[in-house]
Design a protein around this motif. Structure first.
Motif, PDB file in Angstrom:
ATOM      1  N   ALA A 164      49.738   9.229  83.782  1.00 46.89           N
ATOM      2  CA  ALA A 164      49.967   9.307  82.339  1.00 46.89           C
ATOM      3  C   ALA A 164      48.892  10.170  81.696  1.00 46.89           C
ATOM      4  O   ALA A 164      47.872  10.499  82.316  1.00 46.89           O
ATOM      5  N   HIS A 212      56.475  13.979  85.607  1.00 45.06           N
ATOM      6  CA  HIS A 212      56.422  12.991  84.532  1.00 45.06           C
ATOM      7  C   HIS A 212      55.210  13.224  83.635  1.00 45.06           C
ATOM      8  O   HIS A 212      55.312  13.115  82.406  1.00 45.06           O
ATOM      9  N   HIS A 213      54.089  13.567  84.246  1.00 42.67           N
ATOM     10  CA  HIS A 213      52.874  13.785  83.458  1.00 42.67           C
ATOM     11  C   HIS A 213      53.005  15.004  82.560  1.00 42.67           C
ATOM     12  O   HIS A 213      52.704  14.953  81.360  1.00 42.67           O
ATOM     13  N   THR A 224      55.678  16.623  81.452  1.00 45.64           N
ATOM     14  CA  THR A 224      56.670  16.498  80.386  1.00 45.64           C
ATOM     15  C   THR A 224      56.232  15.481  79.336  1.00 45.64           C
ATOM     16  O   THR A 224      56.581  15.617  78.153  1.00 45.64           O
ATOM     17  N   GLU A 225      55.456  14.484  79.747  1.00 44.02           N
ATOM     18  CA  GLU A 225      54.877  13.577  78.751  1.00 44.02           C
ATOM     19  C   GLU A 225      53.936  14.338  77.829  1.00 44.02           C
ATOM     20  O   GLU A 225      53.924  14.120  76.619  1.00 44.02           O
ATOM     21  N   ARG A 226      53.157  15.255  78.398  1.00 48.90           N
ATOM     22  CA  ARG A 226      52.228  16.038  77.594  1.00 48.90           C
ATOM     23  C   ARG A 226      52.982  16.886  76.557  1.00 48.90           C
ATOM     24  O   ARG A 226      52.579  16.981  75.403  1.00 48.90           O
ATOM     25  N   LEU A 271      54.225  14.576  73.805  1.00 47.20           N
ATOM     26  CA  LEU A 271      53.178  14.156  72.880  1.00 47.20           C
ATOM     27  C   LEU A 271      52.830  15.264  71.896  1.00 47.20           C
ATOM     28  O   LEU A 271      52.588  15.016  70.707  1.00 47.20           O
ATOM     29  N   HIS A 313      61.704  15.198  82.846  1.00 54.13           N
ATOM     30  CA  HIS A 313      61.132  15.482  84.163  1.00 54.13           C
ATOM     31  C   HIS A 313      62.147  16.115  85.110  1.00 54.13           C
ATOM     32  O   HIS A 313      61.757  16.772  86.079  1.00 54.13           O
TER      33      HIS A 313
END
Length: 394
Positions: A27, A207-208, A210-212, A215, A269
């Motif tokens: 994360a 996942h990391h 695309t989370e960035r 955000l 993702h």
């Protein structure tokens, strides 16, 4: 004399080895979130300058300056984000170098008003600060990058060489020659990852990463709400009736919420399974991010037009809202939604993006756009994302 404990890394530094792209529960870190905060300043400043340019009727000049400045903002964020997903160690040196990059972003932000008038010296100084830190990170990673070692060296060398180019173009005359030189620099910048990844692919965590991106999108949408709210508050004493301002406020919230819903509908993702897909995902986000930043400027132009403070009125003012929305929706559909959507969604989303451009024909700003986006959201609720190869019944 201090004796080093056996097995303790020298200077308490962690070897900068490639991160496992299948690492569970990866994360965003608090440092990455802290890093994003300085971009709020840069994005806000760019949006304010775009608003002023559009309100004064300098549409072409304002859009060109915004496009150039936003490239600098987006590319700085991109460079750090993709490096972090590959080599983040979170030790003290990594943190210090990241904070140095943050200081460069603040210098860049301070120079944005001058950049809108053709003076790029301060933004380039900010880039020098950021790039020295970024090159240091890549060189450090090359010491233990394994199969990605050649790629890390291409990144380091390419970034350093193009930074020299940015300093050199400060001596190019203003106007068309400078714009051409700037666009050449943009081409050189975006070519570096393409060349580097062919020398030895660096890992990325789907996942990391695309989370960035998600955000940062939230930051941009939040900035739009804040800027719009401030503009409405400032205009309260300049209108005879509150009805139009209340309508703009409500519709702005509806549109922003719809953009959030549309962006986070697909599982992002899935969109970066290959190197080509990840490059497309990253690069198309320039238009998505820039559109999100420009949306707030458009709302402010609409409010200025309502209070008589804008050179743009009527249809022209409304286009400053609808065009960014259309670009945002089309961009996300292209890079993330298509692969997870059935035929109905793949018609509704791009059609909705095109239809919002009809909004300027209505006397109430943003009304048609809000209705169209609400319909798109309803379609997305009724047609959830599907696995590759699956399709909902018609």
């Amino acid at each position: 004399m201090t004796t080093r404990v056996p097995g303790m890394p020298r200077l308490r530094l962690t070897p900068m080895q490639p991160r496992d792209p299948r690492e569970p529960h990866r994360a965003a870190t608090s440092l990455e979130l802290f890093f994003d905060l300085v971009f709020v300043v840069a994005v806000s400043t760019a949006a304010v300058q775009l608003h002023h340019a559009l309100a004064e009727g300098h549409v072409a000049e304002g859009l060109l300056s915004y496009g150039l400045v936003f490239f600098a903002i987006w590319w700085a964020w991109m460079n750090f984000t993709w490096f972090a997903t590959s080599f983040d160690t979170d030790d003290w040196l990594y943190r210090v170098l990241t904070i140095v990059q943050m200081s460069g972003v603040l210098v860049l932000a301070a120079g944005i008003p001058q950049a809108f008038h053709g003076e790029f010296a301060i933004p380039v100084v900010g880039y020098v600060i950021m790039r020295i830190a970024m090159v240091t990170q890549w060189l450090r990673a090359s010491a233990s990058a394994g199969g990605a070692r050649r790629a890390t060296r291409v990144y380091a060398g390419g970034i350093a060489a193009v930074q020299v180019y940015w300093v050199a173009i400060l001596f190019v005359p203003h106007g068309v020659p400078f714009t051409i030189a700037f666009l050449v620099g943009v081409a050189l910048e975006v070519a570096i990852p393409l060349l580097a990844e062919r020398r030895g692919q660096t890992p990325w965590h789907p996942h990391h990463i695309t989370e960035r991106y998600g955000l940062f999108t939230l930051i941009l949408l939040g900035e739009s709400l804040l800027a719009s709210a401030n503009a409405i508050i400032e205009a309260l004493e300049e209108v005879e009736t509150l009805g139009p301002l209340v309508a703009i406020a409500v519709l702005t919230l509806v549109v922003t919420a719809a953009l959030w819903w549309i962006y986070f509908w697909p599982p992002h993702h899935r969109a970066i399974g290959t190197l080509g897909q990840s490059i497309r995902y990253g690069y198309v986000h320039y238009f998505v991010f820039a559109a999100a930043g420009a949306f707030s400027a458009g709302i402010e132009v609409e409010i200025d037009a309502l209070t008589g403070h804008s050179a743009l009125t009527g249809v022209a003012a409304s286009f400053t809202v609808t065009v960014p929305i259309a670009v945002f929706v089309l961009g996300i559909w292209w890079i993330a939604i298509r692969r997870s959507a059935d035929r109905v969604v793949n018609v509704a989303v791009p059609a909705g993006a095109v239809l919002v451009l009809l909004d300027p024909v209505l006397p109430i700003p943003v009304t048609l756009t809000a209705l169209i986006l609400a319909v798109v959201v309803v379609v997305l609720v009724l047609r959830p994302p599907v696995e590759a190869g699956d399709r909902h019944p018609s």
